[in-house]
Design an enzyme around this catalytic site. Structure first.
Site, PDB file in Angstrom:
ATOM      1  N   GLY A  29      -2.117 -11.766   7.803  1.00  0.00           N
ATOM      2  CA  GLY A  29      -1.428 -10.493   8.053  1.00  0.00           C
ATOM      3  C   GLY A  29      -2.427  -9.484   8.598  1.00  0.00           C
ATOM      4  O   GLY A  29      -3.607  -9.789   8.769  1.00  0.00           O
ATOM      5  N   ASN A  30      -1.919  -8.283   8.859  1.00  0.00           N
ATOM      6  CA  ASN A  30      -2.773  -7.236   9.426  1.00  0.00           C
ATOM      7  C   ASN A  30      -3.326  -6.354   8.305  1.00  0.00           C
ATOM      8  O   ASN A  30      -2.549  -5.786   7.537  1.00  0.00           O
ATOM      9  CB  ASN A  30      -1.922  -6.396  10.375  1.00  0.00           C
ATOM     10  CG  ASN A  30      -2.393  -4.974  10.454  1.00  0.00           C
ATOM     11  OD1 ASN A  30      -1.764  -4.071   9.901  1.00  0.00           O
ATOM     12  ND2 ASN A  30      -3.535  -4.788  11.089  1.00  0.00           N
ATOM     13  N   GLU A  31      -4.633  -6.335   8.137  1.00  0.00           N
ATOM     14  CA  GLU A  31      -5.272  -5.455   7.142  1.00  0.00           C
ATOM     15  C   GLU A  31      -4.690  -5.652   5.745  1.00  0.00           C
ATOM     16  O   GLU A  31      -4.591  -4.711   4.962  1.00  0.00           O
ATOM     17  CB  GLU A  31      -5.077  -3.968   7.534  1.00  0.00           C
ATOM     18  CG  GLU A  31      -5.705  -3.608   8.853  1.00  0.00           C
ATOM     19  CD  GLU A  31      -5.210  -2.254   9.370  1.00  0.00           C
ATOM     20  OE1 GLU A  31      -5.631  -1.867  10.450  1.00  0.00           O
ATOM     21  OE2 GLU A  31      -4.397  -1.616   8.684  1.00  0.00           O
ATOM     22  N   GLN A  32      -4.205  -6.851   5.485  1.00  0.00           N
ATOM     23  CA  GLN A  32      -3.614  -7.062   4.157  1.00  0.00           C
ATOM     24  C   GLN A  32      -3.537  -8.567   3.909  1.00  0.00           C
ATOM     25  O   GLN A  32      -3.244  -9.322   4.851  1.00  0.00           O
ATOM     26  CB  GLN A  32      -2.203  -6.469   4.102  1.00  0.00           C
ATOM     27  CG  GLN A  32      -1.507  -6.621   2.757  1.00  0.00           C
ATOM     28  CD  GLN A  32      -2.256  -5.947   1.622  1.00  0.00           C
ATOM     29  OE1 GLN A  32      -3.351  -6.378   1.269  1.00  0.00           O
ATOM     30  NE2 GLN A  32      -1.690  -4.925   1.066  1.00  0.00           N
ATOM     31  N   ARG A  80       0.866  -1.200   0.000  1.00  0.00           N
ATOM     32  CA  ARG A  80       0.000   0.000   0.000  1.00  0.00           C
ATOM     33  C   ARG A  80       0.885   1.227   0.000  1.00  0.00           C
ATOM     34  O   ARG A  80       2.110   1.146  -0.124  1.00  0.00           O
ATOM     35  CB  ARG A  80      -0.874  -0.005   1.272  1.00  0.00           C
ATOM     36  CG  ARG A  80      -2.059  -0.915   1.183  1.00  0.00           C
ATOM     37  CD  ARG A  80      -3.275  -0.241   1.823  1.00  0.00           C
ATOM     38  NE  ARG A  80      -4.219  -1.292   2.167  1.00  0.00           N
ATOM     39  CZ  ARG A  80      -4.422  -1.772   3.393  1.00  0.00           C
ATOM     40  NH1 ARG A  80      -3.778  -1.248   4.383  1.00  0.00           N
ATOM     41  NH2 ARG A  80      -5.233  -2.753   3.634  1.00  0.00           N
TER      42      ARG A  80
END
Lengths: 232, 262
Positions: A200-203, A161
């Site tokens: 994973g975190n937010e992904q 991102r």
């Protein structure tokens, strides 16, 4: 039925995998999350004696009989958890790590995790930008009944991102990522508090990693069955 | 005969910045071992990070207080060599007959070279992986063993932009390592990116056959009144002959008080 001995022959220099015949229990004391019941734990020990030598190695672990299921609930779009068939309302806390100099100790983990249980929480989510937590962390989550949501090492901020997009394909060495993930699973998989592995975190991890994780972590067909005869 | 089982190596560790040590790993673990916490050597925090050791010895300010973290040079400015450290310790172990010894590192950040009694071994990259080295054949006959570990920081420590931000310049994401260390909205950057022997170090004595990574799974029927425990393990025979083994599994629970049900 709680003590079993099997005879195995291991060729010189070989490394083999051995599965015991299953041990049966009637009405075992189940492990329950904080607030739902007792966190019953059994001491499982495995020893190997070699003929002509004696005891060669020993291994022990506290084990909890529990079944944890979760799925995305169509009505709410949220993930619904069940433990031993009982739906559970998740009261969770975020966890990054105890100390940024990694001075991680049993005493610190015991205090931190008991604090979460005293706050009446029943889940701790280990954020992907932190650590794969340590066995001592999981031991006290077993003892105090905190389910653990453990993320692998991918975060929405660092992976794929931003402007410009950073690390669109995650870490440089995907084989190394999978080697670390597999070894981490072997390190932590026997702790009853381990409830969910998350990519994973937010992904979502890169496709090849995500596919490999899903493949490695799906429940073994032997345990998919819902009737005993399929097991036998 | 050494006792079967695991012994933690968690005391008596020394550390020194690699650029301040002229000797090689072989010399450190044979002819010129450090004699104690005298410069450049200092008492080390193991398990822990390089920064934990520097804070313990008051070589740097404690980053937890005030703006002291700003006083500690960041790896982006100092270069990776500045946080590449030697860790040294000794351990006693005398095996007999068919016994074997493993040297285990449960986690290292990010890679390392291990020297034991002059012999070099490599711990490959990756913060979240265990390392187990069979060292039976390189133990000293007198039982006194010298161990030195040269720990390298992550390959991509990154640089913190003036405006900070989540994960700094995101370079750390190229490695398989924790990402918070470049700083986040809840924490300032960690100057050494958590380089170090950050989890336990142990030695484990076994006989000819070793138990590896057992896996325990339970399955349930009849409303959880009937349960099964499935156990799988790996076994490694490190001898030169066939090992006829008796493999025992025992399950005990602590009933109320101190009564144990076997």
């Amino acid at each position: 039925e709680h003590l079993q001995t099997q005879h195995v022959s291991v060729p010189p220099g070989a490394r083999i995998q051995y599965t015991f015949p299953k041990l049966s229990f009637y009405k075992p004391n189940l492990w329950w999350p904080n607030g739902l019941g007792k966190q019953s734990l059994y001491n499982v020990s495995i020893t190997v004696d070699v003929k002509g030598y004696g005891e060669s190695d020993t291994w022990g672990h506290l084990f909890g009989f529990r079944k944890i299921e979760s799925h995305i609930d169509r009505a709410t779009g949220g993930r619904l958890f069940k433990v031993n068939g009982q739906p559970i309302f998740i009261r969770g806390g975020n966890w990054i790590l105890s100390d940024c100099l990694l001075r991680l100790s049993k005493e610190r983990y015991k205090t931190d995790i008991k604090f979460h249980a005293d706050m009446n929480l029943n889940m701790i989510r280990c954020w992907g930008g932190g650590l794969a937590e340590r066995p001592e962390f999981y031991h006290y989550c077993d003892v105090y009944g905190l389910l653990v949501w453990q993320e692998f090492w991918i975060t929405g901020d660092v992976d794929g991102r931003g402007i410009p997009i950073s690390n669109p394909d995650g870490p440089l060495d995907h084989d190394l990522f999978m080697l670390c993930a597999r070894d981490t699973v072997k390190l932590l998989r026997n702790y009853p508090s381990l409830a969910l592995w998350v990519g994973g975190n937010e992904q979502v991890p890169p496709d090849d990693i995500n596919t490999a994780l899903k493949n490695d972590l799906k429940l073994h067909p032997l345990f998919e069955s819902h009737s005993e005869n399929a097991l036998s | 005969m050494a006792e079967i089982g695991k012994t933690l190596l968690e005391s008596g560790w020394l550390a020194a910045r690699s650029t301040e040590v002229e000797l090689t790993g072989s010399q450190l673990t044979t002819t010129h071992p450090p004699t104690g916490p005298s410069s450049p050597w200092m008492e080390a925090v193991v398990p822990g990070t390089v920064l934990a050791t520097l804070v313990k010895n008051k070589v740097v300010a404690d980053p937890f207080y005030g703006l002291e973290n700003e006083m500690i040079i960041d790896i982006a400015d100092s270069g990776r060599e500045y946080y590449k450290f030697w860790f040294f310790t000794k351990f006693q172990c005398k095996l007999s007959g068919a016994q074997h010894l493993d040297l285990n590192f449960r986690a290292i950040n990010y890679s390392a070279e291990v020297y034991l009694n002059g012999h070099k071994m490599v711990l490959p990259k990756g913060m979240f992986r265990r390392h187990s080295l069979e060292v039976t054949d390189i133990l000293n006959p007198d039982g006194e063993n010298l161990l030195a570990v040269l720990v390298h920081p992550p390959d991509h420590p990154g640089r913190i932009p003036p405006e900070g931000g989540q994960g700094g310049d995101h370079e750390i994401g190229k490695d398989v390592a924790t990402q918070y260390v470049e700083g986040w909205d809840w924490i300032a950057p960690v100057r050494d990116r958590n380089t170090g022997i950050w989890d336990e170090v142990s030695i484990s004595v076994t006989g000819p056959v070793k138990i590896i990574d057992p896996h325990l799974v339970s399955s349930f029927f009849d409303q959880y009144t009937r349960a099964y425990l499935h156990a799988t393990t790996e076994l490694e025979n490190r001898s030169a002959w066939v090992a006829d083994c008796s493999l025992n599994i025992q399950v005990a629970t602590e009933l109320e008080g101190s009564v144990c049900l076997i």
